[in-house]
Design a protein around this motif. Structure first.
Motif, mmCIF file in Angstrom:
data_model
loop_
_atom_site.group_PDB
_atom_site.id
_atom_site.type_symbol
_atom_site.label_atom_id
_atom_site.label_comp_id
_atom_site.label_asym_id
_atom_site.label_seq_id
_atom_site.Cartn_x
_atom_site.Cartn_y
_atom_site.Cartn_z
ATOM 1 N N LEU A 13 -9.994 1.595 -23.389
ATOM 2 C CA LEU A 13 -9.800 0.257 -23.936
ATOM 3 C C LEU A 13 -8.351 -0.204 -23.907
ATOM 4 C CD1 LEU A 13 -12.222 0.283 -27.026
ATOM 5 C CD2 LEU A 13 -12.661 -0.447 -24.670
ATOM 6 N N ALA A 14 -7.414 0.709 -23.663
ATOM 7 C CA ALA A 14 -6.000 0.341 -23.564
ATOM 8 C C ALA A 14 -5.558 0.125 -22.120
ATOM 9 C CB ALA A 14 -5.137 1.425 -24.215
ATOM 10 N N LEU A 70 -11.010 -0.564 -34.796
ATOM 11 C CA LEU A 70 -10.697 -1.219 -33.529
ATOM 12 C C LEU A 70 -11.226 -2.651 -33.518
ATOM 13 C CD1 LEU A 70 -11.622 1.629 -31.009
ATOM 14 C CD2 LEU A 70 -9.354 0.567 -31.218
ATOM 15 N N PRO A 71 -10.486 -3.587 -32.940
ATOM 16 C CA PRO A 71 -11.007 -4.950 -32.783
ATOM 17 C C PRO A 71 -11.884 -5.021 -31.525
ATOM 18 C CG PRO A 71 -8.768 -4.862 -31.965
ATOM 19 C CD PRO A 71 -9.069 -3.487 -32.513
ATOM 20 N N LEU A 110 -14.431 8.732 -19.275
ATOM 21 C CA LEU A 110 -15.471 9.552 -19.905
ATOM 22 C C LEU A 110 -16.825 9.422 -19.211
ATOM 23 C CD1 LEU A 110 -14.717 8.853 -23.697
ATOM 24 C CD2 LEU A 110 -14.043 10.848 -22.344
ATOM 25 N N ASN A 111 -16.920 8.528 -18.224
ATOM 26 C CA ASN A 111 -18.202 8.250 -17.572
ATOM 27 C C ASN A 111 -19.249 7.879 -18.622
ATOM 28 O OD1 ASN A 111 -19.914 7.947 -15.340
ATOM 29 N ND2 ASN A 111 -20.701 10.036 -15.527
ATOM 30 N N ALA A 138 -11.622 7.254 -25.699
ATOM 31 C CA ALA A 138 -12.208 6.008 -25.209
ATOM 32 C C ALA A 138 -11.344 4.812 -25.581
ATOM 33 C CB ALA A 138 -13.620 5.832 -25.768
ATOM 34 N N ALA A 139 -10.741 4.861 -26.779
ATOM 35 C CA ALA A 139 -9.864 3.772 -27.217
ATOM 36 C C ALA A 139 -8.558 3.747 -26.438
ATOM 37 C CB ALA A 139 -9.578 3.890 -28.708
ATOM 38 N N GLY A 140 -8.120 4.925 -25.990
ATOM 39 C CA GLY A 140 -6.883 4.990 -25.224
ATOM 40 C C GLY A 140 -5.638 4.901 -26.066
ATOM 41 N N ARG A 141 -5.776 5.118 -27.346
ATOM 42 C CA ARG A 141 -4.606 5.067 -28.220
ATOM 43 C C ARG A 141 -4.838 5.976 -29.428
ATOM 44 N NH1 ARG A 141 -7.111 -0.187 -29.201
ATOM 45 N NH2 ARG A 141 -5.943 -1.002 -27.442
ATOM 46 N N PRO A 142 -3.821 6.732 -29.840
ATOM 47 C CA PRO A 142 -3.960 7.604 -31.019
ATOM 48 C C PRO A 142 -3.814 6.808 -32.308
ATOM 49 C CG PRO A 142 -1.752 7.791 -30.121
ATOM 50 C CD PRO A 142 -2.509 6.872 -29.196
ATOM 51 N N GLY A 143 -4.137 7.427 -33.386
ATOM 52 C CA GLY A 143 -3.892 6.831 -34.690
ATOM 53 C C GLY A 143 -4.949 5.856 -35.154
#
Length: 538
Positions: A88-89, A206-207, A223-224, A264-269
């Motif tokens: 997502l990032a 997440l938005p 992640l396919n 999947a989000a592509g960002r930590p935290g």
């Protein structure tokens, strides 16, 4: 000796999931007594089925559920795009067309997103309001039948007590692995299990926005798998795992699933708290037949499909719709019991063609490291699959040379026997309605000339049928507000078309024949009425 209680019902439905509850809602709406037994303690808590096609929404609209479903929707099919990215990032996001685009030119209703855990209670309430009885925590222990009906033994899983249910007919809606199909001695063919997946429902902050645009789902190539946002911050991540590499469902504990959601989000935290983790198979198979005696298979009990295209759950809804009106007419004495043979004849070719479309999309959208997918057929538009279904044989007369494809173009439907009647906007007594709103309660004859009323009344009287005649245009009380009738139905001014309760065209009038005699003969060929000749039903 302990006495076992007995319950009598017209239709026993084994399985209280999406398809079973749809069947119950449709039957109860028609005044048919039915009993649903489901081994789970309640309706689904998993999302599973999410996207309701416009054809399925037409079905729910016909029993008055459209507004309730939209009021409780869990997403917006037209409110966001379908994306593809590493995560997502990822700045390089590819956008594709909406899965269910605007249907207004072809249907009175739009598709909807209403996840299964929300939709099932809506269906349950409707069925119970109309007299259906639904019992959770009940398991089928045995079933037998004779010429008079079916006898099922049901066990209460909480108390251990058993009861006997006597039914005229049985609907098996217990899923692909529920056991009813095997009990009935029905085999299954097809590729079988194709892929193994994990569904992770997780709470997040997440938005649901990518590059300033709302999205309904995103293919995560790292992640396919896919990630789907939901209202309230409870999202779904679905991805493949590979037993051939030693991976097991048990490997996907809360810690790993949280890591996968962050990936999947592509960002930590970010917040990513797993709520439910469940393994499932992508499989493709079709039962060798959809009927055994007094029992009928619907939904996953009849066919397993990949989720690509969102055809699986919608196909189960269509199964229930096709079967319900036929059971209702037979149980009310309005049609010969052999009308029920047309269920398999009509649904099997459509299911086979729809499964092929789902498999083609699976091969196009996701990696296939197992190399188990069959060669793909050419992909046709989604709305051809759900709106343009063309029945090959069944409760309608043959229409001569048919198309070489199982689907008609949804944009050019022309009221051919065996296809869904086209949608037109009409007006009656100042109220706007769709031509599809005229169907559902019984058989409907559409015409421009009032002398068809006499022909319909004579046929209705002779056969004791629920048959209405609707006159559209200058001689009737229905106004063709867009001036599309009768051209959209390809009728000459003296013509008429007979539409079944499920909205499929059953018969078209040939102008060189007598109206009353031709209509009566057509109804007899369809197996309609207490004196109908059901031998002519395919």
């Amino acid at each position: 000796m302990e006495t076992i209680s007995q319950t009598r019902t017209s239709v026993l439905i084994v399985g209280g999931g999406l398809t079973g509850l749809t069947a119950a809602a449709l039957l109860a709406h028609r005044g048919i007594g039915c009993l649903v037994v489901e081994r789970h303690a309640g309706t689904s808590i998993q999302y599973k089925f999410t996207g309701i096609s416009p054809r399925s929404m037409e079905i729910f609209r016909s029993i008055g559920l459209e507004n309730e479903i939209r009021a409780e929707r869990t997403g917006d099919q037209q409110g966001g795009g379908i994306a593809r990215a590493k995560n997502l990032a990822d700045p390089d996001i590819q956008w594709s067309d909406l899965g269910w685009p605007d249907a207004s030119p072809f249907s009175p209703t739009q598709p909807a997103t209403c996840d299964q855990h929300v939709l099932e209670p809506i269906l349950r309430r409707h069925a119970e309001r109309h007299g259906a009885e639904i019992r959770f925590g009940r398991q089928l222990e045995g079933i037998e039948e004779d010429t008079t009906g079916a006898r099922a033994r049901i066990r209460n899983l909480a108390s251990g007590e058993e009861e006997v249910v006597l039914a005229d007919y049985v609907i098996a809606a217990d899923g692909g692995y529920g056991g009813m199909r095997e009990r009935l001695g029905i085999g299954r063919s097809g590729p079988g299990p194709l892929q193994h997946w994990i569904s992770i429902i997780f709470d997040t902050d997440l938005p649901p926005i990518l590059q300033g645009r709302r999205f309904t789902s995103c293919f995560i190539t790292d992640l396919n798998g896919t990630i789907t946002p939901r209202a309230g911050g409870r999202w779904l991540l679905a991805l493949q795992y590979f037993p051939q590499k030693g991976e097991r469902p048990a490997d996907f504990d809360a810690v790993r699933c949280r890591e996968l959601a962050i990936c999947a989000a592509g960002r930590p935290g970010i917040k990513a708290e797993p709520v439910d983790i469940r393994a499932w198979e992508v499989a493709a198979a079709i039962a060798d037949r959809f009927r055994e005696g007094r029992a009928f298979l619907v939904g996953d009990a009849a066919h397993l499909m990949p989720p690509t295209g969102a055809f699986g759950g919608n196909t189960g809804i269509h199964d229930a719709h096709n079967l319900a009106w036929k059971l209702a007419m037979v149980l009310k004495g309005e049609a010969d019991p052999r009308l029920l043979d047309s269920y398999d004849a009509e649904r099997r070719p459509i299911v086979q063609a729809t499964l092929a479309q789902a498999l083609a999309r699976l091969q196009s959208w996701f990696k296939d490291p197992s190399k188990r997918l069959p060669p793909a057929v050419p992909i046709v538009p989604d709305y051809d699959v759900v709106l343009g279904q063309r029945l090959e044989a069944g409760a309608f007369p043959p229409a001569g040379l048919m198309s070489s494809t199982p689907f008609e173009s949804h944009a050019t439907l022309a009221a051919k026997p065996g296809t869904r009647a086209p949608h037109l906007w009409l007006e009656r007594d100042g109220q706007r309605l769709s031509s599809l709103d005229l169907f559902g309660k019984g058989l409907v004859l559409l015409a421009s000339k009032t002398d068809w009323r006499q022909a319909a009344e004579e046929a209705r009287r002779r056969l004791d049928l629920p048959l209405a005649c609707e006159i559209i245009g200058a001689e009737g009380d229905i106004v063709d507000i867009d001036d599309r009738w009768p051209a959209a139905y390809r009728l000459d001014p003296d013509g008429a078309v007979l539409v079944r309760p499920d909205g499929f065209v059953a018969w078209r009038f040939s102008p060189d024949e007598s109206k009353p005699d031709t209509l009566y003969a057509a109804l007899r060929r369809l197996g309609m009425g207490t004196t109908g000749n059901a031998d002519q039903v395919s």
